[in-house]
Enzyme design. Structure first.
Site, PDB file in Angstrom:
ATOM      1  NE  ARG A 286      -7.021   1.604  -7.267  1.00  7.70           N
ATOM      2  CZ  ARG A 286      -7.153   1.060  -8.448  1.00  7.70           C
ATOM      3  NH1 ARG A 286      -6.998   1.796  -9.540  1.00  7.70           N
ATOM      4  NH2 ARG A 286      -7.456  -0.202  -8.568  1.00  7.70           N
TER       5      ARG A 286
ATOM      6  N   GLY B  58     -16.889  -5.005  -3.418  1.00  8.15           N
ATOM      7  CA  GLY B  58     -16.043  -5.483  -4.509  1.00  8.15           C
ATOM      8  C   GLY B  58     -16.503  -5.202  -5.917  1.00  8.15           C
TER       9      GLY B  58
ATOM     10  CB  CYS C 123      13.569  10.277  -5.705  1.00  6.08           C
ATOM     11  SG  CYS C 123      13.754  12.058  -5.713  1.00  6.08           S
ATOM     12  CD  GLU C 124      10.478   4.857  -4.627  1.00  6.91           C
ATOM     13  OE1 GLU C 124      10.641   3.797  -5.263  1.00  6.91           O
ATOM     14  OE2 GLU C 124      10.674   4.962  -3.412  1.00  6.91           O
TER      15      GLU C 124
ATOM     16  CE1 TYR D 265      -3.302  -2.826  -4.722  1.00  6.11           C
ATOM     17  CE2 TYR D 265      -4.175  -0.706  -5.372  1.00  6.11           C
ATOM     18  CZ  TYR D 265      -3.899  -1.633  -4.395  1.00  6.11           C
ATOM     19  OH  TYR D 265      -4.214  -1.355  -3.099  1.00  6.11           O
TER      20      TYR D 265
ATOM     21  N   GLY E 137     -17.560  -0.046  -1.725  1.00  5.16           N
ATOM     22  CA  GLY E 137     -16.729   1.147  -1.559  1.00  5.16           C
ATOM     23  C   GLY E 137     -16.516   1.822  -2.897  1.00  5.16           C
ATOM     24  NE  ARG E 138     -12.314  -0.806  -6.840  1.00  5.49           N
ATOM     25  CZ  ARG E 138     -11.008  -0.894  -6.590  1.00  5.49           C
ATOM     26  NH1 ARG E 138     -10.184  -0.019  -7.117  1.00  5.49           N
ATOM     27  NH2 ARG E 138     -10.534  -1.855  -5.835  1.00  5.49           N
TER      28      ARG E 138
END
Ligand code: LLP
Length: 421
Positions: free
Chosen positions: A314, A239, A346-347, A318, A277-278
């Site tokens: 991401r 984290g 297309c969003e 988020y 991880g990050r």
């Protein structure tokens, strides 16, 4: 710190010009830096040098074989959350005794496979899961080393979709139930109570939530020892945040994090397992994209690029901020223009950067979305029948494609027609 810098006015990954990679593999592509990955792993390792600690890289952040192998060669263990990740870790040469299996929904088949491999431990998240693991282990005549994931009910002060340590989240068992669940675990056949697990969330930039969680962890160790359990390790999760906005974010240094761990848990004489991880992979990767069009709309200006939410989810998932750097350094000094950097999908949610002061890009320019080494490629999809994009790894003045771009034929061949058509 990372190794994506301007040299002679153009963006480099270590000693390789990003434009040279683009010319060779086409765009978009992810580009990973070996030196950055190595550095991040070693900074963490050094921070914990005076503690009995094992770094189990949370490979959900980036599970490319080349990334895993780079870290495995440095001595990393792995935190896996599926049989697929376990198989990838083993394929990259990680020994099973350095692998922790986490996640709320392990299937019995996954448990059996992990038991047959002889992994270091299972992080168990519920009583029903504990019973299932006991059944599977008993059937296989194995002992499953177990840590119960305990939810400390602390607020990690991060985005709600990546916060896991509050009582409303699906993760772990409530602290109030922990002692009873440990008693039950100790009584079950096939279960070897090995430790305690806690993970409160991701992209944490303040040490206070960790302090709070570790205090809860320490109290639990004391209680469990009093109840006769012989614990071997404490899994403190992952984290630790990274500076997505390098001018403003100042996440804690691994040394400060290690000091908090030492202060809260050092006296317990237990092995520390962690699942970062990050902090290892995030800044070790960028997403490189080419500008297709520069579109001046009625209210906004759009830089339309060939990468999209299918390569980097991401920002839209988020509302994440990720820096965008032009490949040509000269663009940095031009008067910035308020704009959105958007992809072809297309969003309306398909953007990489929104409402940002960025250079006036032109068609054909390359740009890099920074800090895309974690939760980039692994969250990619083929939505809109877009092809997954290549992953490239750089080491010094060399680069290699570590996942090629598939062909359209391969994409279509994944579908199988029923015999009545
Ligand atoms: N351990 C457990 C049990 C986890 O659930 C996670 C992340 C980690 C370790 C590693 O966390 P890290 O050190 O990378 O923060 N897709 C989201 C992040 C989801 C994280 C899920 N769990 C994002 O792009 O921000």
């Amino acid at each position: 710190m990372h190794h994506f810098t301007y040299k002679n006015g153009v963006l480099h990954a270590e000693d390789v010009a990003v434009a040279d990679i683009a010319a060779s593999v086409g765009t978009p592509f992810y580009c990973y830096s070996t030196a950055t990955l190595t550095r991040h792993y070693q900074v963490l390792e050094q921070a914990f040098a005076n503690q009995d600690a094992l770094i189990c890289y949370a490979m959900k952040a980036n599970s490319n074989q080349a990334v895993l192998k780079t870290l495995a060669k440095l001595g990393a263990g792995m935190d896996v959350v599926s049989e697929g990740e376990l198989r990838r870790a083993r394929a990259a040469g990680v020994t099973a005794d350095k692998i922790i299996f986490a996640g709320v929904g392990k299937t019995r088949a996954e448990m059996a496979y992990a038991l047959s491999e002889g992994i270091l431990g299972f992080n168990v998240e519920s009583l029903p899961e504990l019973h299932a693991l006991s059944d599977v282990a008993t059937e296989l005549r194995k002992q499953a080393p177990v840590s119960i994931r305990v939810n400390p009910d602390v607020d990690a002060k991060t985005h709600e979709k990546i916060s896991t340590g509050k009582s409303e989240n699906k993760f772990g068992v409530p602290y109030a139930d922990a002692v009873n669940i440990y008693a039950e675990a100790a009584s079950l056949p096939g279960i070897d109570v090995a430790g305690i697990h806690m993970h409160i969330g991701s992209q944490i930039t303040d040490l206070m939530p960790y302090r709070d969680a570790f205090r809860v962890l320490r109290e639990l160790v004391v209680e469990l020892r009093a109840a006769g359990h012989k614990l071997r390790h404490l899994d403190i999760g992952g984290g630790l945040g990274v500076p997505y906005d390098s001018a403003n974010d100042v996440p804690p240094h691994p040394d400060e994090y290690a000091a908090v761990v030492q202060e809260a848990l050092g006296a317990l004489d237990l092995k520390i397992v962690m699942e970062p991880g990050r902090v290892i992979a995030g800044n070790a990767g960028i997403l490189v994209s080419r500008v297709l069009y520069w579109k001046v709309g009625a209210e906004r200006t759009f830089t339309i690029v060939d990468a999209s939410m299918t390569e980097l989810l991401r920002p839209t998932l988020y509302e994440a901020y990720q820096e965008v750097w032009p490949e040509r350094e000269a663009l940095k000094v031009e008067t910035p223009v308020l704009q959105d950097v958007v992809g072809p999908v297309c969003e309306s949610g398909d953007y990489l950067a929104k409402g940002r002061e960025l250079p006036p890009f032109s068609e054909g320019d390359l740009l890099a979305v920074m800090t895309a080494g974690a939760y980039g490629a692994v969250m990619a999809s083929t939505y809109n029948s877009r092809l997954l994009v290549p992953e490239v790894m750089v080491s010094g003045d060399k680069f290699a494609v570590v996942r090629p771009r598939p062909s359209y034929e391969e994409l279509i061949a994944q579908d199988v027609l029923p015999d009545w058509l």
